[in-house]
Design a protein around this motif. Structure first.
Motif, mmCIF file in Angstrom:
data_model
loop_
_atom_site.group_PDB
_atom_site.id
_atom_site.type_symbol
_atom_site.label_atom_id
_atom_site.label_comp_id
_atom_site.label_asym_id
_atom_site.label_seq_id
_atom_site.Cartn_x
_atom_site.Cartn_y
_atom_site.Cartn_z
ATOM 1 N N SER A 204 1.030 -1.224 0.093
ATOM 2 C CA SER A 204 0.330 0.014 -0.136
ATOM 3 C C SER A 204 0.935 1.348 0.049
ATOM 4 O O SER A 204 0.242 2.220 -0.985
ATOM 5 C CB SER A 204 -0.819 0.295 1.331
ATOM 6 N N ALA A 205 2.056 0.950 0.858
ATOM 7 C CA ALA A 205 2.682 2.448 0.674
ATOM 8 C C ALA A 205 3.478 2.671 -0.662
ATOM 9 O O ALA A 205 4.105 3.917 -0.957
ATOM 10 C CB ALA A 205 3.945 1.853 2.156
ATOM 11 N N LYS A 206 3.642 1.534 -1.452
ATOM 12 C CA LYS A 206 4.510 2.137 -2.637
ATOM 13 C C LYS A 206 3.327 2.564 -3.597
ATOM 14 O O LYS A 206 3.804 3.328 -4.687
ATOM 15 C CB LYS A 206 5.062 0.851 -3.132
ATOM 16 N N SER B 190 -4.583 -8.860 0.647
ATOM 17 C CA SER B 190 -4.273 -9.662 -0.973
ATOM 18 C C SER B 190 -5.259 -8.533 -1.153
ATOM 19 O O SER B 190 -5.792 -7.317 -2.460
ATOM 20 C CB SER B 190 -4.385 -10.308 -2.210
ATOM 21 N N GLY B 191 -6.714 -8.382 -1.276
ATOM 22 C CA GLY B 191 -7.578 -7.624 -1.715
ATOM 23 C C GLY B 191 -7.889 -6.022 -0.123
ATOM 24 O O GLY B 191 -8.338 -5.177 -1.806
ATOM 25 N N LEU B 192 -7.238 -5.963 0.257
ATOM 26 C CA LEU B 192 -7.265 -4.444 0.887
ATOM 27 C C LEU B 192 -6.130 -3.995 -0.580
ATOM 28 O O LEU B 192 -6.290 -2.633 -0.537
ATOM 29 C CB LEU B 192 -6.636 -4.369 1.839
ATOM 30 N N LYS B 193 -5.096 -4.468 -0.296
ATOM 31 C CA LYS B 193 -4.472 -3.916 -1.340
ATOM 32 C C LYS B 193 -5.047 -3.874 -2.838
ATOM 33 O O LYS B 193 -4.591 -2.436 -3.292
ATOM 34 C CB LYS B 193 -2.881 -4.957 -1.481
ATOM 35 N N THR B 194 -5.660 -4.283 -3.324
ATOM 36 C CA THR B 194 -6.516 -3.884 -4.374
ATOM 37 C C THR B 194 -6.906 -2.895 -4.264
ATOM 38 O O THR B 194 -7.423 -1.707 -4.787
ATOM 39 C CB THR B 194 -6.689 -5.414 -4.819
ATOM 40 N N GLN C 125 -3.606 15.870 1.354
ATOM 41 C CA GLN C 125 -4.098 14.850 2.660
ATOM 42 C C GLN C 125 -5.318 13.949 1.891
ATOM 43 O O GLN C 125 -4.988 13.504 2.707
ATOM 44 C CB GLN C 125 -5.737 16.360 2.395
ATOM 45 N N GLN C 126 -4.766 13.703 0.572
ATOM 46 C CA GLN C 126 -5.661 12.097 0.357
ATOM 47 C C GLN C 126 -4.848 10.987 0.360
ATOM 48 O O GLN C 126 -5.503 10.218 0.757
ATOM 49 C CB GLN C 126 -6.123 13.014 -1.747
ATOM 50 N N ARG C 127 -3.931 11.657 0.339
ATOM 51 C CA ARG C 127 -2.676 10.912 0.708
ATOM 52 C C ARG C 127 -2.667 10.511 1.368
ATOM 53 O O ARG C 127 -2.186 8.820 2.308
ATOM 54 C CB ARG C 127 -1.384 10.741 -0.168
ATOM 55 N N ALA C 128 -2.135 11.462 2.756
ATOM 56 C CA ALA C 128 -2.583 10.904 3.651
ATOM 57 C C ALA C 128 -4.338 10.307 4.575
ATOM 58 O O ALA C 128 -4.051 9.912 5.881
ATOM 59 C CB ALA C 128 -2.328 12.527 4.992
ATOM 60 N N ASP C 129 -4.695 10.771 4.298
ATOM 61 C CA ASP C 129 -6.351 10.110 4.627
ATOM 62 C C ASP C 129 -6.799 8.534 4.301
ATOM 63 O O ASP C 129 -6.532 7.902 5.018
ATOM 64 C CB ASP C 129 -7.696 10.378 4.080
ATOM 65 N N LEU C 130 -5.261 8.348 2.887
ATOM 66 C CA LEU C 130 -5.471 6.949 2.362
ATOM 67 C C LEU C 130 -4.894 6.324 3.209
ATOM 68 O O LEU C 130 -5.087 4.875 3.605
ATOM 69 C CB LEU C 130 -5.399 6.646 1.129
ATOM 70 N N ALA C 131 -3.724 7.207 3.461
ATOM 71 C CA ALA C 131 -2.584 5.844 4.250
ATOM 72 C C ALA C 131 -3.442 5.386 5.992
ATOM 73 O O ALA C 131 -3.042 4.587 6.597
ATOM 74 C CB ALA C 131 -1.462 6.639 4.659
ATOM 75 N N ALA C 132 -3.977 6.807 6.609
ATOM 76 C CA ALA C 132 -4.543 6.250 7.554
ATOM 77 C C ALA C 132 -6.080 5.230 7.344
ATOM 78 O O ALA C 132 -5.625 4.664 8.730
ATOM 79 C CB ALA C 132 -5.537 8.238 8.260
ATOM 80 N N GLY D 18 8.185 0.440 3.475
ATOM 81 C CA GLY D 18 7.156 1.246 3.671
ATOM 82 C C GLY D 18 6.290 0.928 4.611
ATOM 83 O O GLY D 18 5.326 1.919 4.979
ATOM 84 N N GLY D 19 6.006 -0.093 5.171
ATOM 85 C CA GLY D 19 5.435 0.018 6.886
ATOM 86 C C GLY D 19 5.427 1.260 7.804
ATOM 87 O O GLY D 19 4.315 2.558 8.335
ATOM 88 N N PRO D 20 6.900 1.866 8.104
ATOM 89 C CA PRO D 20 6.743 3.146 8.811
ATOM 90 C C PRO D 20 7.113 4.359 8.306
ATOM 91 O O PRO D 20 6.124 4.910 8.526
ATOM 92 C CB PRO D 20 8.564 2.574 9.342
ATOM 93 N N ALA D 21 7.494 4.566 6.580
ATOM 94 C CA ALA D 21 6.582 5.459 6.156
ATOM 95 C C ALA D 21 4.433 5.694 5.991
ATOM 96 O O ALA D 21 4.310 6.510 6.000
ATOM 97 C CB ALA D 21 6.722 5.645 4.894
ATOM 98 N N LEU D 22 4.378 4.560 6.043
ATOM 99 C CA LEU D 22 3.146 4.517 6.167
ATOM 100 C C LEU D 22 2.446 5.340 7.086
ATOM 101 O O LEU D 22 0.790 5.691 7.209
ATOM 102 C CB LEU D 22 2.102 2.919 5.316
ATOM 103 N N ALA D 23 2.215 4.772 8.428
ATOM 104 C CA ALA D 23 2.137 4.878 9.802
ATOM 105 C C ALA D 23 2.650 6.112 9.987
ATOM 106 O O ALA D 23 2.002 6.839 10.512
ATOM 107 C CB ALA D 23 2.786 3.992 10.921
#
Length: 343
Positions: free
Chosen positions: A173-175, A216-220, A236-243, A183-188
């Protein structure tokens, strides 16, 4: 007894020394760790050949550093434990080869350790160690599993991922969000600026009635959300999607863990593996534990990633229960794929 632990399963080279205590939990004397994150960042992920070569360069200097920090010499080592699997074959061979060569030169026995058993036992080095039995949530880039743990080596699989692990879901998801490696820490980190309820994302298998996972469905769904944002999503869109992504993953992990505790009628949960360092996951598990009168245990943050301390500890705990587990023949193999229940 001094147990040396060598970890080289992926992109961290770890060396540590643990001292067994009669009738008690072994204590950590020293550890030295080198992470290859910076080297692999240029490629967006771990390059196995580069990882193996870097282990070769790092392991002996780290050993010297760990010995110096503990005020010990090689002759003080009683057993050499190493990660036998699972992991990258070439990387595992480096650690196994060094461990067995060192042990042969010292005339000391060796012990191959399961990497996940190391993670599983790592909370025993924390200030609040667990007691057997407990439910364990092993959650990392390659594994998401729920287990009943009655003692060292006594494991019952309760549920596991049928596709992507939770750590993979974070990283992939981070990618998609255009974040770097890892990616994990960056997304968090990005998620702290977003609204976790802003975007509706699926919670795969949340109501399946079993304890298995699927991400896998979440990634999609994350990929679909990014497509809807268009070619230039706002910050903000990217931050909302990360959260929202983090919230979906954590909700599944928390609710499945609570269900496992309910089904086993146990009141202790151990969380181990790299994703166990996630702040939101810890907050939600701690809150749920407080409401339900449950104990939740974690490794120290420094021991959430791969490290030699967990390998030395797992080896020491194995030897406390079966002193004959160590070997003196110095022939070795590695197991890139190795189910924990077979360890």
């Amino acid at each position: 007894m001094i147990v040396l632990g060598i970890e080289s399963s992926c992109d961290e080279t770890g060396v540590a020394l643990v001292e067994t205590v009669a009738g008690g939990v072994p204590r950590l004397r020293s550890q030295a760790l080198h992470s290859q994150i910076r080297m692999h960042q240029a490629y967006g992920g771990v390059v196995p050949e580069l990882a193996s070569r870097d282990h070769v360069r790092r392991v002996l200097p780290l050993l010297e550093a760990a010995l110096a920090d503990a005020s010990l010499t090689k002759d003080d080592i009683d057993v050499v434990a190493f990660t036998r699997g699972p992991g990258l074959a070439g990387a595992l061979l480096v650690g196994a080869g060094v461990a067995c060569a060192l042990a042969a030169s010292l005339g000391k026995p060796t012990l191959g350790v399961h990497h996940l058993e190391g993670h599983l036992m790592s909370p025993f080095l924390s200030a609040d160690p667990p007691e057997f039995p407990f439910v364990a949530l092993l959650v990392s880039g390659g594994h998401t599993q729920l287990m009943r743990v009655d003692d060292v080596g006594r494991y019952e699989m309760l549920g596991e991922t049928i596709d992507d692990a939770a750590g993979e879901a974070f990283d992939k998801s981070a990618k998609l969000l255009g974040l770097g490696y890892p990616g994990g820490p960056a997304l968090a980190a990005l998620a702290t600026h977003g609204n976790p309820e802003a975007i509706a994302l699926p919670r795969p298998l949340l109501h399946s009635g079993d304890l298995d996972f699927s991400f896998s469905g979440l990634k999609t769904a994350v990929m679909t959300a990014m497509t809807k944002f268009g070619p230039a999503p706002t910050g903000q869109q990217r931050a909302d999607l990360a959260a929202s992504t983090q919230a979906a993953i954590c909700e599944v992990l928390v609710k499945k863990s609570l269900r496992a505790l309910q089904e086993t009628r146990l009141s202790r949960l151990v969380v181990a593996g790299g994703v166990g360092a996630n702040t939101r996951l810890r907050e939600q598990l701690n809150a749920a534990g407080a409401r339900r009168g449950l104990r939740v245990h974690y490794p120290e943050l420094a021991l959430c990633t791969d490290n030699g301390a967990m390998i030395a500890l797992a080896g020491a705990l194995r030897l406390q229960r079966d002193p004959s587990a160590a070997r003196m023949d110095y022939a070795f193999d590695v197991k890139p794929r190795w189910p924990l229940v077979q360890a």
